[in-house]
Write an enzyme that holds these catalytic residues in place. Structure first.
Site, mmCIF file in Angstrom:
data_model
loop_
_atom_site.group_PDB
_atom_site.id
_atom_site.type_symbol
_atom_site.label_atom_id
_atom_site.label_comp_id
_atom_site.label_asym_id
_atom_site.label_seq_id
_atom_site.Cartn_x
_atom_site.Cartn_y
_atom_site.Cartn_z
ATOM 1 N N LYS A 1 38.933 41.192 47.190
ATOM 2 C CA LYS A 1 38.262 40.107 46.472
ATOM 3 C C LYS A 1 39.292 39.132 45.922
ATOM 4 O O LYS A 1 39.071 37.933 45.887
ATOM 5 C CB LYS A 1 37.435 40.682 45.312
ATOM 6 C CG LYS A 1 36.092 41.212 45.732
ATOM 7 C CD LYS A 1 35.530 42.184 44.704
ATOM 8 C CE LYS A 1 36.083 43.571 44.902
ATOM 9 N NZ LYS A 1 35.558 44.595 44.020
ATOM 10 N N LYS B 1 45.469 42.423 53.591
ATOM 11 C CA LYS B 1 44.509 43.428 53.134
ATOM 12 C C LYS B 1 43.235 42.732 52.651
ATOM 13 O O LYS B 1 43.317 41.742 51.915
ATOM 14 C CB LYS B 1 45.152 44.214 51.978
ATOM 15 C CG LYS B 1 44.230 45.225 51.353
ATOM 16 C CD LYS B 1 44.613 45.568 49.910
ATOM 17 C CE LYS B 1 43.388 46.107 49.197
ATOM 18 N NZ LYS B 1 43.370 46.127 47.789
ATOM 19 N N LYS C 1 58.617 36.495 37.157
ATOM 20 C CA LYS C 1 60.065 36.276 37.300
ATOM 21 C C LYS C 1 60.321 35.149 38.293
ATOM 22 O O LYS C 1 61.161 34.282 38.053
ATOM 23 C CB LYS C 1 60.752 37.568 37.762
ATOM 24 C CG LYS C 1 61.018 38.537 36.616
ATOM 25 C CD LYS C 1 61.751 39.773 37.124
ATOM 26 C CE LYS C 1 61.375 40.987 36.310
ATOM 27 N NZ LYS C 1 61.490 42.236 37.035
HETATM 28 P P1 ADP Z 1 39.596 44.813 45.620
HETATM 29 O O1 ADP Z 1 41.009 44.949 46.147
HETATM 30 O O2 ADP Z 1 38.763 43.969 46.502
HETATM 31 O O3 ADP Z 1 39.555 44.378 44.161
HETATM 32 P P2 ADP Z 1 38.963 47.414 44.578
HETATM 33 O O4 ADP Z 1 40.339 47.454 43.968
HETATM 34 O O5 ADP Z 1 37.800 47.299 43.653
HETATM 35 O O6 ADP Z 1 38.945 46.258 45.679
HETATM 36 O O7 ADP Z 1 38.793 48.724 45.486
HETATM 37 C C1 ADP Z 1 37.793 49.737 45.376
HETATM 38 C C2 ADP Z 1 38.051 50.825 46.417
HETATM 39 O O8 ADP Z 1 38.039 50.275 47.746
HETATM 40 C C3 ADP Z 1 39.429 51.521 46.291
HETATM 41 O O9 ADP Z 1 39.312 52.892 46.649
HETATM 42 C C4 ADP Z 1 40.278 50.801 47.294
HETATM 43 O O10 ADP Z 1 41.359 51.596 47.764
HETATM 44 C C5 ADP Z 1 39.281 50.533 48.409
HETATM 45 N N1 ADP Z 1 39.677 49.330 49.139
HETATM 46 C C6 ADP Z 1 39.709 48.051 48.666
HETATM 47 N N2 ADP Z 1 40.124 47.182 49.615
HETATM 48 C C7 ADP Z 1 40.351 47.926 50.734
HETATM 49 C C8 ADP Z 1 40.812 47.618 52.068
HETATM 50 N N3 ADP Z 1 41.071 46.367 52.430
HETATM 51 N N4 ADP Z 1 40.942 48.638 52.948
HETATM 52 C C9 ADP Z 1 40.645 49.919 52.588
HETATM 53 N N5 ADP Z 1 40.213 50.278 51.358
HETATM 54 C C10 ADP Z 1 40.074 49.310 50.429
#
Ligand code: ADP
Ligand code: TRP
Length: 334
Positions: free
Chosen positions: A205, A202, A120
């Site tokens: 990746k 946060k 958007k």
């Molecule tokens: P990304 O955001 O790097 O793609 P994923 O979505 O694959 O990571 O996350 C896999 C697991 O790690 C999930 O349970 C997610 O909540 C946790 N996680 C990812 N990034 C963080 C963070 N910065 N702090 C705490 N937990 C995280």
């Protein structure tokens, strides 16, 4: 006493990073050690397919996530480690559950909402570039969780909304057909809920601000030394709570180390020294796992074997639940 079922998944979208370790892997591994807990941890490869359409990269990243779990201490005798796509029943359940998931509920899921908001803002059609995979992501996640009657789902704070959606879908199903699906709880460790990345957002990746778990020592140190800091002179007292270097230190330090570090900040510490201490803390924690990780990545047959055994253990459970669900909804003719 009935044992508690713990389940979590990680998408194979790159070598796991410190945020994944602190937010999900570490709490999951400590739950797995508890008495009366059965643990099931998996590689969410169908979820990764939403973004990753590169065959050899996907294959490699499945190995990377499996090797990370094992290197960090997953005991494959006690914890079942498997690949999501080895359990076809999850996809059958996915369809059934999608008939109990309101579209409005999915419209509000954060990944879809973020994509439409971005479109958007740039005056594109709101669904431009959005696949049905992305839109339906939370339903597949509900199937992952519900097929094995999970009680506890250890995740980082960003995933809590998805667990809420799984609960909502399960409750709608149970309301219609009677108690069939267990209602899961998310397990978020407060101090690990959100690990900051190198830039303070946060760690993720997708922001490329992450600390990959198994970097060689020198590369790890170099990355940590690059964390942006201000130009406050070394002797000036610093507020630890305002420092990204300290916040990262906090994710791995024990209470004593934390108090000592806090004092050093208050008495004045140079950023170089603060980063060196952060590097040493992370390196000490991860060095043993780094070696095991390299061994496993050189021995992929072991990984394949563990995942195959995991799938063999899980599939009968998936078949049982699906059978029950199909009976409940009237698909099994008697
Ligand atoms: P990304 O955001 O790097 O793609 P994923 O979505 O694959 O990571 O996350 C896999 C697991 O790690 C999930 O349970 C997610 O909540 C946790 N996680 C990812 N990034 C963080 C963070 N910065 N702090 C705490 N937990 C995280
Ligand atoms: N959506 C999770 C993530 O991005 C991965 C995941 C898929 C998951 N299915 C799951 C996590 C089931 C916990 C339970 O990190």
């Amino acid at each position: 006493m009935k044992s508690k079922i713990c389940l979590t998944g990680i998408k194979p979208t790159g070598t796991p990073h410190l945020g994944n370790y602190i937010g999900s892997i570490k709490p999951a591994l400590s739950l797995a050690k508890k008495e009366n807990h059965q643990s099931f941890y998996f590689i969410a490869d169908y979820h990764a397919l939403i973004n990753n359409h590169d065959k050899s990269m996907l294959e490699e990243q499945i190995y990377e996530v499996a090797a990370s779990w094992l290197a960090l201490g997953l005991d494959s005798e006690k914890t079942t480690l498997y690949q999501q796509s080895d359990i076809p029943e999850i996809l059958e359940l996915n369809w059934i559950l999608s008939c109990f998931a309101g579209k409005g509920l999915l419209n509000r899921a954060h990944a879809y909402k973020a994509a439409t908001d971005k479109n958007k803002q740039s005056h594109k059609d709101c669904d431009s570039g959005v696949s049905m995979g992305l839109f339906c992501y939370p339903v597949l996640m509900a199937a992952d969780i519900l097929f094995i009657s999970s009680d506890i789902v250890p995740v980082g704070a960003d995933q809590v909304q998805h667990i809420e959606i799984a609960r909502d879908i399960a409750q709608t199903f149970n309301h219609t057909y009677g108690e069939t699906l267990s209602i899961p709880e998310s397990f978020v460790q407060k101090e690990a809920a959100l690990v900051p990345g190198l830039d303070g957002r946060k760690m993720s990746k997708s922001y490329n601000n992450h600390i990959p778990l198994f970097l060689p020592e020198k590369k790890l140190r170099k990355l940590i030394m690059k964390i942006p800091t201000d130009s406050t002179p070394p002797e000036t007292p610093k507020d630890p709570e305002q420092s990204n270097v300290f916040k990262l230190y906090q994710t791995l330090a024990n209470p004593n180390q934390l108090n000592e570090q806090r004092e050093k900040y208050q008495n004045g510490i140079s950023w170089g020294e603060a980063k060196q201490e952060l590097y040493e803390l992370i390196n000490k924690d991860l060095a043993p796992a780094r070696e095991r990780y390299a061994d496993l990545m050189n021995n992929k047959k072991i990984i394949r074997e563990i995942l195959r055994e995991g799938a063999e253990r899980v599939r009968p459970k998936a078949q049982n639940l699906l059978q029950e669900v199909k009976e409940r909804i009237g698909l099994k003719l008697k």
